[in-house]
Design a protein around this motif. Structure first.
Motif, PDB file in Angstrom:
ATOM      1  N   ARG A 126       0.305   7.908  -9.091  1.00  0.00           N
ATOM      2  CA  ARG A 126       0.167   7.532  -7.677  1.00  0.00           C
ATOM      3  C   ARG A 126       0.040   6.021  -7.518  1.00  0.00           C
ATOM      4  O   ARG A 126       0.567   5.439  -6.568  1.00  0.00           O
ATOM      5  N   GLN A 127      -0.671   5.384  -8.449  1.00  0.00           N
ATOM      6  CA  GLN A 127      -0.794   3.925  -8.404  1.00  0.00           C
ATOM      7  C   GLN A 127       0.567   3.267  -8.561  1.00  0.00           C
ATOM      8  O   GLN A 127       0.881   2.292  -7.873  1.00  0.00           O
TER       9      GLN A 127
ATOM     10  N   ASP B 284       6.567  13.462  -3.396  1.00  0.00           N
ATOM     11  CA  ASP B 284       5.208  13.407  -3.938  1.00  0.00           C
ATOM     12  C   ASP B 284       5.294  13.137  -5.444  1.00  0.00           C
ATOM     13  O   ASP B 284       5.791  13.974  -6.194  1.00  0.00           O
TER      14      ASP B 284
ATOM     15  N   ALA C  17       8.302   1.214   1.550  1.00  0.00           N
ATOM     16  CA  ALA C  17       8.092   2.660   1.508  1.00  0.00           C
ATOM     17  C   ALA C  17       9.371   3.424   1.191  1.00  0.00           C
ATOM     18  O   ALA C  17       9.353   4.446   0.495  1.00  0.00           O
TER      19      ALA C  17
ATOM     20  N   ALA D  31       5.797   0.851  -3.333  1.00  0.00           N
ATOM     21  CA  ALA D  31       5.813   0.773  -1.871  1.00  0.00           C
ATOM     22  C   ALA D  31       5.323  -0.578  -1.384  1.00  0.00           C
ATOM     23  O   ALA D  31       5.883  -1.165  -0.449  1.00  0.00           O
ATOM     24  N   THR D  32       4.275  -1.105  -2.013  1.00  0.00           N
ATOM     25  CA  THR D  32       3.693  -2.384  -1.595  1.00  0.00           C
ATOM     26  C   THR D  32       4.666  -3.528  -1.792  1.00  0.00           C
ATOM     27  O   THR D  32       4.819  -4.402  -0.921  1.00  0.00           O
TER      28      THR D  32
ATOM     29  N   GLU E 272       2.548   3.693  -5.341  1.00  0.00           N
ATOM     30  CA  GLU E 272       2.055   2.825  -4.272  1.00  0.00           C
ATOM     31  C   GLU E 272       2.367   1.359  -4.545  1.00  0.00           C
ATOM     32  O   GLU E 272       2.593   0.581  -3.620  1.00  0.00           O
ATOM     33  N   TRP E 273       2.388   0.966  -5.817  1.00  0.00           N
ATOM     34  CA  TRP E 273       2.783  -0.410  -6.143  1.00  0.00           C
ATOM     35  C   TRP E 273       4.229  -0.649  -5.720  1.00  0.00           C
ATOM     36  O   TRP E 273       4.548  -1.695  -5.141  1.00  0.00           O
TER      37      TRP E 273
ATOM     38  N   ARG F  10       9.973   3.324  -2.519  1.00  0.00           N
ATOM     39  CA  ARG F  10       9.090   4.273  -3.192  1.00  0.00           C
ATOM     40  C   ARG F  10       9.675   5.677  -3.125  1.00  0.00           C
ATOM     41  O   ARG F  10       9.733   6.382  -4.133  1.00  0.00           O
ATOM     42  N   ARG F  11      10.113   6.067  -1.946  1.00  0.00           N
ATOM     43  CA  ARG F  11      10.653   7.420  -1.758  1.00  0.00           C
ATOM     44  C   ARG F  11      11.901   7.633  -2.599  1.00  0.00           C
ATOM     45  O   ARG F  11      12.054   8.656  -3.266  1.00  0.00           O
TER      46      ARG F  11
END
Length: 278
Positions: free
Chosen positions: A105-106, A70, A117, A112-113, A109-110, A120-121
């Protein structure tokens, strides 16, 4: 004799083994198996492969209902580290600035996009552990982690140090603060050159600040290996900012698990470097 120093996401070895010594043995066995025939199993650990384990010294735990990946769990410096990472990966300004309270968070998510994913993690987890280590140049956790590696290096006197991920940052600092003689330092998936987040926060000890990027004293040969898709090994061309590197290999570990230690250890370039010393 080889010593390995791990990167992120290694607290699980302690959870399973019950203590840091058992975790180090389990890690050494896993890394030995990844290196292949002649290095695998307890027999080789007894003959020359040891692990320096430090994950317990950086473990923060999580609040009930939260997860380690998170991004909201990151502190101020960890969030800045995430922004530095996204900048290096090419995130536009509108993602990095965002609305008040949302940028972290943005940014996640960027990632991840555009990178998946899993990326991102991995990046969020890396920022969490790396910021815990790098947060204070004189912090107790940072000193303890370097001391853990120093103890293994001084006890084992290895010819080779294999340093993966955050372990390459720990190794680089440790080899400046407490130099030892090494034939070869091999860094795998290293983020050492990331501006702001990593490179500008390195501690080399009093009087050594101007030497960032040089080969640590006592190290005869420095080899760096990075996967072409590894989002942690940024920038890819590490020798451009760390001229102390003697040999640089870009490899392809496949479309998934591009930062996994055991995948790096299994590449022919690692085997060739170890064969040089036999």
């Amino acid at each position: 004799m080889i010593v390995g120093v791990h990167g992120i996401r290694c607290y699980r070895y302690l959870t399973k083994a019950g203590d840091p010594e058992g975790a180090a043995l389990a890690l050494a066995a896993e890394w030995g198996a990844a290196l292949g025939k002649g290095y695998d199993g307890v027999a080789y650990e007894a003959g020359g492969l040891a692990a320096a384990y430090y994950a317990h010294l950086l473990h923060l735990g999580t609040a009930q209902g939260a997860t380690d990946e998170d991004p909201a769990l990151l502190g101020d410096t960890g969030q800045r580290m995430l922004a530095d990472w996204a900048t290096a990966l090419g995130a536009p300004d509108e993602v990095l600035m965002g609305r008040a309270g949302l940028p972290v968070r943005q940014i996640a998510e960027w990632i991840a996009t555009w990178h998946g994913a899993l990326a991102r993690r991995v990046v969020v987890l890396f920022c969490r552990e790396a910021d815990t280590y790098l947060g204070d140049p004189l912090g107790e956790r940072r000193v303890q982690v370097r001391a853990a590696l120093s103890r293994v290096l001084e006890e084992r006197r290895p010819r080779v140090l294999l340093a993966h991920s955050l372990g390459s940052v720990v190794a680089y600092e440790t080899l400046w603060h407490r130099p030892v003689e090494l034939d070869t330092l091999i860094t795998l998936g290293s983020p050492l050159g990331l501006p702001g987040a990593i490179r500008d926060r390195l501690s080399l000890g009093p009087g050594n600040e101007h030497l960032t990027g040089q080969r640590p004293p006592g190290v005869r040969r420095w080899v760096n290996i990075c996967d072409i898709g590894d989002v942690v090994a940024i920038p890819r061309d590490l020798p451009a900012v760390f001229p102390g590197i003697d040999v640089h290999h870009e490899v392809s570990l496949g479309p998934i698990a591009t930062h996994k230690a055991t995948r790096y250890l299994a590449v022919p370039e690692v085997a060739a470097e170890l064969a040089r010393l036999r």
